[in-house]
Write a protein that holds these residues in place. Structure first.
Motif, PDB file in Angstrom:
ATOM      1  N   LEU A 123       2.658   4.053   3.326  1.00  0.00           N
ATOM      2  CA  LEU A 123       3.875   3.347   3.720  1.00  0.00           C
ATOM      3  C   LEU A 123       5.028   4.322   3.882  1.00  0.00           C
ATOM      4  O   LEU A 123       5.206   5.214   3.055  1.00  0.00           O
ATOM      5  CB  LEU A 123       4.268   2.336   2.630  1.00  0.00           C
ATOM      6  N   CYS A 171      -0.546 -12.432   6.359  1.00  0.00           N
ATOM      7  CA  CYS A 171      -0.263 -11.540   5.227  1.00  0.00           C
ATOM      8  C   CYS A 171       1.241 -11.448   4.999  1.00  0.00           C
ATOM      9  O   CYS A 171       2.023 -11.449   5.944  1.00  0.00           O
ATOM     10  CB  CYS A 171      -0.810 -10.137   5.496  1.00  0.00           C
ATOM     11  N   ASP A 172       1.638 -11.362   3.737  1.00  0.00           N
ATOM     12  CA  ASP A 172       3.042 -11.147   3.391  1.00  0.00           C
ATOM     13  C   ASP A 172       3.347  -9.665   3.466  1.00  0.00           C
ATOM     14  O   ASP A 172       2.534  -8.831   3.060  1.00  0.00           O
ATOM     15  CB  ASP A 172       3.333 -11.658   1.980  1.00  0.00           C
ATOM     16  N   TRP A 173       4.550  -9.335   3.979  1.00  0.00           N
ATOM     17  CA  TRP A 173       4.957  -7.939   4.068  1.00  0.00           C
ATOM     18  C   TRP A 173       5.014  -7.333   2.687  1.00  0.00           C
ATOM     19  O   TRP A 173       5.443  -7.992   1.767  1.00  0.00           O
ATOM     20  CB  TRP A 173       6.331  -7.824   4.748  1.00  0.00           C
ATOM     21  N   PRO A 174       4.538  -6.137   2.463  1.00  0.00           N
ATOM     22  CA  PRO A 174       4.099  -5.130   3.419  1.00  0.00           C
ATOM     23  C   PRO A 174       2.591  -5.128   3.656  1.00  0.00           C
ATOM     24  O   PRO A 174       2.059  -4.188   4.214  1.00  0.00           O
ATOM     25  CB  PRO A 174       4.527  -3.832   2.746  1.00  0.00           C
ATOM     26  N   GLU A 175       1.909  -6.178   3.239  1.00  0.00           N
ATOM     27  CA  GLU A 175       0.461  -6.214   3.414  1.00  0.00           C
ATOM     28  C   GLU A 175       0.077  -6.411   4.873  1.00  0.00           C
ATOM     29  O   GLU A 175       0.820  -7.004   5.647  1.00  0.00           O
ATOM     30  CB  GLU A 175      -0.151  -7.322   2.561  1.00  0.00           C
ATOM     31  N   VAL A 176      -1.108  -5.897   5.216  1.00  0.00           N
ATOM     32  CA  VAL A 176      -1.665  -6.031   6.560  1.00  0.00           C
ATOM     33  C   VAL A 176      -3.147  -6.374   6.426  1.00  0.00           C
ATOM     34  O   VAL A 176      -3.758  -6.118   5.388  1.00  0.00           O
ATOM     35  CB  VAL A 176      -1.506  -4.730   7.384  1.00  0.00           C
ATOM     36  N   CYS A 217      -5.836  -9.283   3.082  1.00  0.00           N
ATOM     37  CA  CYS A 217      -4.498  -8.675   3.045  1.00  0.00           C
ATOM     38  C   CYS A 217      -4.437  -7.609   1.950  1.00  0.00           C
ATOM     39  O   CYS A 217      -4.804  -7.876   0.796  1.00  0.00           O
ATOM     40  CB  CYS A 217      -3.459  -9.748   2.769  1.00  0.00           C
ATOM     41  N   GLU A 218      -3.995  -6.432   2.332  1.00  0.00           N
ATOM     42  CA  GLU A 218      -3.794  -5.343   1.387  1.00  0.00           C
ATOM     43  C   GLU A 218      -2.617  -4.504   1.859  1.00  0.00           C
ATOM     44  O   GLU A 218      -2.280  -4.501   3.047  1.00  0.00           O
ATOM     45  CB  GLU A 218      -5.030  -4.435   1.320  1.00  0.00           C
ATOM     46  N   GLU A 219      -2.017  -3.786   0.926  1.00  0.00           N
ATOM     47  CA  GLU A 219      -0.942  -2.863   1.303  1.00  0.00           C
ATOM     48  C   GLU A 219      -1.557  -1.647   1.971  1.00  0.00           C
ATOM     49  O   GLU A 219      -2.565  -1.121   1.499  1.00  0.00           O
ATOM     50  CB  GLU A 219      -0.138  -2.446   0.082  1.00  0.00           C
ATOM     51  N   PRO A 220      -0.954  -1.172   3.059  1.00  0.00           N
ATOM     52  CA  PRO A 220      -1.454   0.044   3.693  1.00  0.00           C
ATOM     53  C   PRO A 220      -1.300   1.213   2.737  1.00  0.00           C
ATOM     54  O   PRO A 220      -0.398   1.224   1.888  1.00  0.00           O
ATOM     55  CB  PRO A 220      -0.583   0.223   4.920  1.00  0.00           C
TER      56      PRO A 220
END
Length: 88
Positions: free
Chosen positions: A86, A57-62, A80-83
């Protein structure tokens, strides 16, 4: 003849595995082996799924847990999704 050959090779290059035609174990193994996989999830839908632990995953995705339909029922996978929360 050349155009038909080119068309076949182009369509084969864009073919995605269909999660609905695989078992959950097969789907999870495919994702784990390749670290990530783009899978067909419905008649007109697809998504990219990743391993739970890795850096696909690309930041900020987790990696976030979700379920998809497979041949033998619902299957837990990660995408992958953004938390939600944040820090600023």
């Amino acid at each position: 003849m050349w155009a038909a050959t080119l068309l076949c090779s182009v369509s084969a290059a864009y073919a995605r595995p269909d999660a609905r035609a695989m078992t959950c174990a097969q789907t999870q193994a495919l994702i784990k082996t390749g670290h990530a996989a783009v899978l067909t999830t419905g008649p007109d839908t697809y998504d990219r799924f990743v391993r739970q632990f890795g850096n696909e995953c690309d930041w900020p995705e987790v990696p976030i847990s979700t379920t998809i339909r497979t041949k033998d029922g619902e299957c837990r996978v990660y995408r992958c999704e953004e938390p939600i929360n944040l820090p600023d």
